[in-house]
Write an enzyme that holds these catalytic residues in place. Sequence first.
Site, short mmCIF file in Angstrom:
data_model
loop_
_atom_site.label_atom_id
_atom_site.label_comp_id
_atom_site.label_asym_id
_atom_site.label_seq_id
_atom_site.Cartn_x
_atom_site.Cartn_y
_atom_site.Cartn_z
N TRP A 23 79.21 -5.77 -15.04
CA TRP A 23 80.11 -4.72 -15.56
C TRP A 23 81.50 -5.25 -15.88
O TRP A 23 82.32 -4.53 -16.39
CB TRP A 23 80.18 -3.56 -14.56
CG TRP A 23 80.38 -4.00 -13.15
CD1 TRP A 23 81.56 -4.32 -12.56
CD2 TRP A 23 79.36 -4.16 -12.16
NE1 TRP A 23 81.34 -4.68 -11.25
CE2 TRP A 23 80.00 -4.59 -10.99
CE3 TRP A 23 77.98 -4.00 -12.15
CZ2 TRP A 23 79.30 -4.85 -9.80
CZ3 TRP A 23 77.29 -4.26 -10.98
CH2 TRP A 23 77.94 -4.68 -9.84
N ARG A 24 81.73 -6.51 -15.55
CA ARG A 24 83.02 -7.09 -15.93
C ARG A 24 83.00 -7.64 -17.34
O ARG A 24 84.01 -8.14 -17.83
CB ARG A 24 83.41 -8.21 -14.94
CG ARG A 24 83.81 -7.64 -13.60
CD ARG A 24 84.30 -8.69 -12.65
NE ARG A 24 84.86 -8.04 -11.46
CZ ARG A 24 84.99 -8.61 -10.28
NH1 ARG A 24 84.61 -9.87 -10.12
NH2 ARG A 24 85.51 -7.96 -9.28
N GLU A 36 81.19 1.83 -10.82
CA GLU A 36 82.09 2.30 -9.77
C GLU A 36 81.39 3.32 -8.87
O GLU A 36 81.59 3.32 -7.66
CB GLU A 36 83.37 2.91 -10.38
CG GLU A 36 84.26 1.90 -11.07
CD GLU A 36 84.80 0.82 -10.13
OE1 GLU A 36 84.78 1.02 -8.91
OE2 GLU A 36 85.22 -0.23 -10.62
N GLN A 41 79.05 3.19 -2.42
CA GLN A 41 78.33 3.04 -1.14
C GLN A 41 77.15 2.08 -1.21
O GLN A 41 76.32 2.08 -0.33
CB GLN A 41 77.81 4.40 -0.65
CG GLN A 41 78.86 5.23 0.03
CD GLN A 41 79.13 6.53 -0.72
OE1 GLN A 41 78.70 6.68 -1.85
NE2 GLN A 41 79.86 7.42 -0.10
N THR A 42 77.09 1.26 -2.23
CA THR A 42 75.99 0.30 -2.33
C THR A 42 76.61 -1.09 -2.48
O THR A 42 77.56 -1.27 -3.22
CB THR A 42 75.10 0.62 -3.56
OG1 THR A 42 74.62 1.96 -3.43
CG2 THR A 42 73.91 -0.31 -3.66
N TYR A 81 72.56 7.58 -0.58
CA TYR A 81 73.60 8.56 -0.95
C TYR A 81 73.25 9.23 -2.28
O TYR A 81 73.95 9.10 -3.28
CB TYR A 81 74.98 7.89 -1.02
CG TYR A 81 75.39 7.30 0.29
CD1 TYR A 81 76.05 8.08 1.23
CD2 TYR A 81 75.10 5.98 0.60
CE1 TYR A 81 76.42 7.54 2.46
CE2 TYR A 81 75.46 5.45 1.83
CZ TYR A 81 76.11 6.24 2.75
OH TYR A 81 76.46 5.70 3.95
N TYR A 124 89.93 7.39 -6.50
CA TYR A 124 89.67 5.95 -6.67
C TYR A 124 88.90 5.70 -7.98
O TYR A 124 89.31 4.87 -8.81
CB TYR A 124 88.86 5.37 -5.48
CG TYR A 124 88.27 4.05 -5.88
CD1 TYR A 124 89.08 2.92 -5.93
CD2 TYR A 124 86.96 3.95 -6.33
CE1 TYR A 124 88.59 1.71 -6.38
CE2 TYR A 124 86.45 2.75 -6.80
CZ TYR A 124 87.28 1.64 -6.82
OH TYR A 124 86.79 0.46 -7.31
N ASP A 142 91.18 1.48 -2.48
CA ASP A 142 89.89 1.53 -1.79
C ASP A 142 90.05 0.81 -0.45
O ASP A 142 91.16 0.41 -0.07
CB ASP A 142 88.78 0.90 -2.65
CG ASP A 142 88.88 -0.62 -2.73
OD1 ASP A 142 89.96 -1.17 -2.37
OD2 ASP A 142 87.90 -1.26 -3.12
N CYS A 191 90.34 -11.82 1.78
CA CYS A 191 90.95 -11.06 2.87
C CYS A 191 89.89 -10.14 3.46
O CYS A 191 90.02 -8.91 3.45
CB CYS A 191 92.16 -10.29 2.35
SG CYS A 191 93.20 -9.64 3.66
N CYS A 198 93.11 -17.23 4.89
CA CYS A 198 94.53 -17.19 4.49
C CYS A 198 94.97 -18.47 3.78
O CYS A 198 95.86 -18.42 2.92
CB CYS A 198 95.40 -16.91 5.70
SG CYS A 198 94.96 -15.34 6.51
N CYS A 201 94.55 -17.99 0.14
CA CYS A 201 94.99 -16.70 -0.39
C CYS A 201 96.21 -16.85 -1.31
O CYS A 201 97.22 -17.42 -0.91
CB CYS A 201 95.33 -15.78 0.77
SG CYS A 201 95.98 -14.19 0.22
S1 SF4 Z 1 97.35 -14.17 3.82
FE1 SF4 Z 1 96.00 -13.19 2.34
S2 SF4 Z 1 93.96 -13.38 3.30
FE2 SF4 Z 1 95.49 -13.75 4.90
S3 SF4 Z 1 95.81 -11.75 5.84
FE3 SF4 Z 1 97.37 -11.98 4.27
S4 SF4 Z 1 96.51 -11.02 2.44
FE4 SF4 Z 1 94.82 -11.39 3.86
#
Ligand code: SF4
Length: 316
Positions: A23-24, A36, A41-42, A81, A124, A142, A191, A198, A201
Amino acid sequence: MSQRLSQSKLLAWYAESKRDLPWRNTNDAWKILLSEILLQQTQVSRGIAYWKKLVARFPTPQAMADAQVDEVLLLWQGAGYYSRARRLHSLSLMVCLPSNEGGYDGRLPQTAAELLKLPGVGPYTAAAVASIAYGEPVACVDGNIRRVMARQSKNPEPSMKEVDAWAQDILYGADAGNWNQALMELGATICTPRRAQCTQCPLASSCKGRETPTAYPLPKKVKRKRLDLQCTLRFDATGKPELVQRGSDGILAGMWGPPMAENLNTEGLELIGIIQHALSHRDLYVEVWLGSCSKGTDPSSVALSSLAQKILSLGE
Ligand code: SF4
């Protein structure tokens, strides 16, 4: 790090790392809406096959509006659902009404505010479709975005209002669709609830909670109710089970399965097992009683809930 720098890093990370989901590769609002609603819920991995089936059979709102709701339920079988499938069918009917009768002439409305008026579309979904398909600068919220927000802000219990304000504040309005998807993708793949990565990230330098990410947000307490049911599993001489369609309200509405209720007449039947089945807020315990009937129904011809499939397999 300035907010703009975080935005550009997140968008660059998304462009580089996003999962290739079917879908992208479309701007078609209807197909995006289907994804969406399914993903509410899937799981994504299971949702792909359902999305492909739905798009192939119902490429437009009109194609779904022309079909019976039972056909939508049949395609939805196993995705859970089921009220989503029923509301989706109602949505297609409403969209296909002429505009002078309160409809949209077969095309999805283009703003979140209008999309919100459709059956089964909450804030949402409306924001996701409006931003991804039409580029409206409106933020999505979300569970993934709530988690990223809680960690970025070191807020253990952010209210929906706080998350909403945060998401709207950091929204990259010039490319809201990709921005919303990037933030959700970050929550879904980096995350994550139990294992935040992290070091990979793109928003790490602005994150106040990165020392102890799993402390944010605190888990929500979900009260689960136990429901005890009885089910009669009767087969005819050819091995076909007795199947009935559930009413349009309550659990598993509109789906087919063996008769099931809190109290049934089980006289002369044999208890062959108890099936445990989890719904969103309920744990079902279903006594299954075996017997015979004069005429059954071919299970492949109707939409069976996964609970019904479990019950039928007990009788095999
Ligand atoms: S650094 Fe990024 S992955 Fe780590 S807690 Fe913060 S937002 Fe989440």
